[in-house]
Design a protein around this motif. Structure first.
Motif, PDB file in Angstrom:
ATOM      1  N   GLN A  20       0.809  -1.214   0.000  1.00 56.91           N
ATOM      2  CA  GLN A  20       0.000   0.000   0.000  1.00 56.91           C
ATOM      3  C   GLN A  20       0.849   1.274   0.000  1.00 56.91           C
ATOM      4  N   LEU A  21       2.117   1.165   0.311  1.00 57.60           N
ATOM      5  CA  LEU A  21       2.963   2.346   0.472  1.00 57.60           C
ATOM      6  C   LEU A  21       3.425   2.896  -0.872  1.00 57.60           C
ATOM      7  N   GLN A  22       3.461   4.219  -0.955  1.00 59.73           N
ATOM      8  CA  GLN A  22       3.920   4.921  -2.148  1.00 59.73           C
ATOM      9  C   GLN A  22       5.182   5.713  -1.822  1.00 59.73           C
ATOM     10  N   PRO A  23       6.053   5.949  -2.816  1.00 58.07           N
ATOM     11  CA  PRO A  23       7.355   6.581  -2.537  1.00 58.07           C
ATOM     12  C   PRO A  23       7.276   7.917  -1.817  1.00 58.07           C
ATOM     13  N   GLU A  24       6.263   8.722  -2.089  1.00 57.85           N
ATOM     14  CA  GLU A  24       6.187  10.060  -1.503  1.00 57.85           C
ATOM     15  C   GLU A  24       5.416  10.108  -0.181  1.00 57.85           C
ATOM     16  N   ASP A  25       4.959   8.975   0.310  1.00 60.72           N
ATOM     17  CA  ASP A  25       4.194   8.963   1.555  1.00 60.72           C
ATOM     18  C   ASP A  25       5.029   9.452   2.738  1.00 60.72           C
ATOM     19  N   VAL A  26       4.396  10.179   3.634  1.00 56.96           N
ATOM     20  CA  VAL A  26       4.969  10.445   4.951  1.00 56.96           C
ATOM     21  C   VAL A  26       4.500   9.310   5.864  1.00 56.96           C
ATOM     22  N   LEU A  27       5.428   8.552   6.410  1.00 53.63           N
ATOM     23  CA  LEU A  27       5.102   7.375   7.197  1.00 53.63           C
ATOM     24  C   LEU A  27       5.149   7.693   8.684  1.00 53.63           C
ATOM     25  N   VAL A  28       4.121   7.258   9.383  1.00 49.69           N
ATOM     26  CA  VAL A  28       4.054   7.404  10.836  1.00 49.69           C
ATOM     27  C   VAL A  28       3.844   6.018  11.424  1.00 49.69           C
ATOM     28  N   GLY A  29       4.702   5.635  12.356  1.00 53.41           N
ATOM     29  CA  GLY A  29       4.580   4.341  13.016  1.00 53.41           C
ATOM     30  C   GLY A  29       4.081   4.518  14.429  1.00 53.41           C
TER      31      GLY A  29
END
Length: 216
Positions: A20-29
């Motif tokens: 589901q992840l895209q290169p420009e995503d800001v990821l929060v864990g």
């Protein structure tokens, strides 16, 4: 700031989530979701939570491989880890927020995470919960229509998030509705089917959960 923030929290996770992840995503864990990202070679912009579901060594691993790290006491807090991450995302005003790992064995946490969609709706930010078998979004006063692609989901179910949702019209579905009202405790909106390439949903009043799903 990217137009899309993806929050990975500690529910059901796997290879499907990475897809589901895209290169420009800001990821929060959030909590164990941060460990999932780090262990799969993704650096979260923010890792936060009480980290009560990881070991001390895993917590340190997350801290080393995250852009920002924020932990809190596991008892003396008022919000779940997922809601804290969601609030952080809302403050940045992205166009879209996606929650992964927001559904799992804890029904209380799953339901609370579904309720977060209304908080996003109130700020006119498109929010979606995704897991291997479900895609959940919300219609309300700020966003009254949606057109769904058939995709891999066999079913579309509609449930009011409140006492009732009214003025519901469905186009392109096996069971169409025209200016209908769905009330709390009623199953009329369960397991509809898109018959064409897309299905269109309109709603006039209330808040309406739109759940695309498939059998495992």
């Amino acid at each position: 700031m990217s137009d899309r923030v993806v929050i990975v929290t500690g529910g059901m996770l796997g290879e499907w989530a990475l897809a589901q992840l895209q290169p420009e995503d800001v990821l929060v864990g959030a909590d164990r979701g941060a460990l999932f990202l780090v262990r799969n070679g993704r650096m979260p912009a923010l890792a936060l939570g009480d980290f009560d579901s990881v070991t001390a060594e895993e917590r340190e691993e997350v801290r080393r491989h995250s852009g920002q790290f924020a932990d809190c006491d596991a008892v003396m807090k008022d919000l779940t880890d997922t809601e804290m991450a969601f609030n952080w995302a809302l403050e940045r005003r992205p166009q879209e927020i996606v929650l992964l790992g927001a559904l799992g064995t804890r029904f209380d946490h799953s339901l609370a995470n579904v309720h977060l969609l209304r908080k996003g709706m109130e700020q006119d930010i498109s929010c979606t919960i995704v897991d291997p078998c479900n895609k959940i979004r919300l219609l309300g006063p700020e966003r009254r229509t949606v057109t769904l692609a058939k995709e891999a989901y066999a079913h579309v179910s509609l449930l009011p998030l409140g006492l009732e949702a009214s003025g519901i019209t469905l186009l392109g579905f096996q069971y169409p509705l025209t200016n209908a009202t769905l009330t709390l405790g009623q199953s009329l909106g369960i397991s509809n089917v898109i018959v064409g390439e897309t299905g269109h949903i309109e709603m006039r009043e209330g808040h309406l959960l739109v759940i695309q799903s498939k059998d495992d």
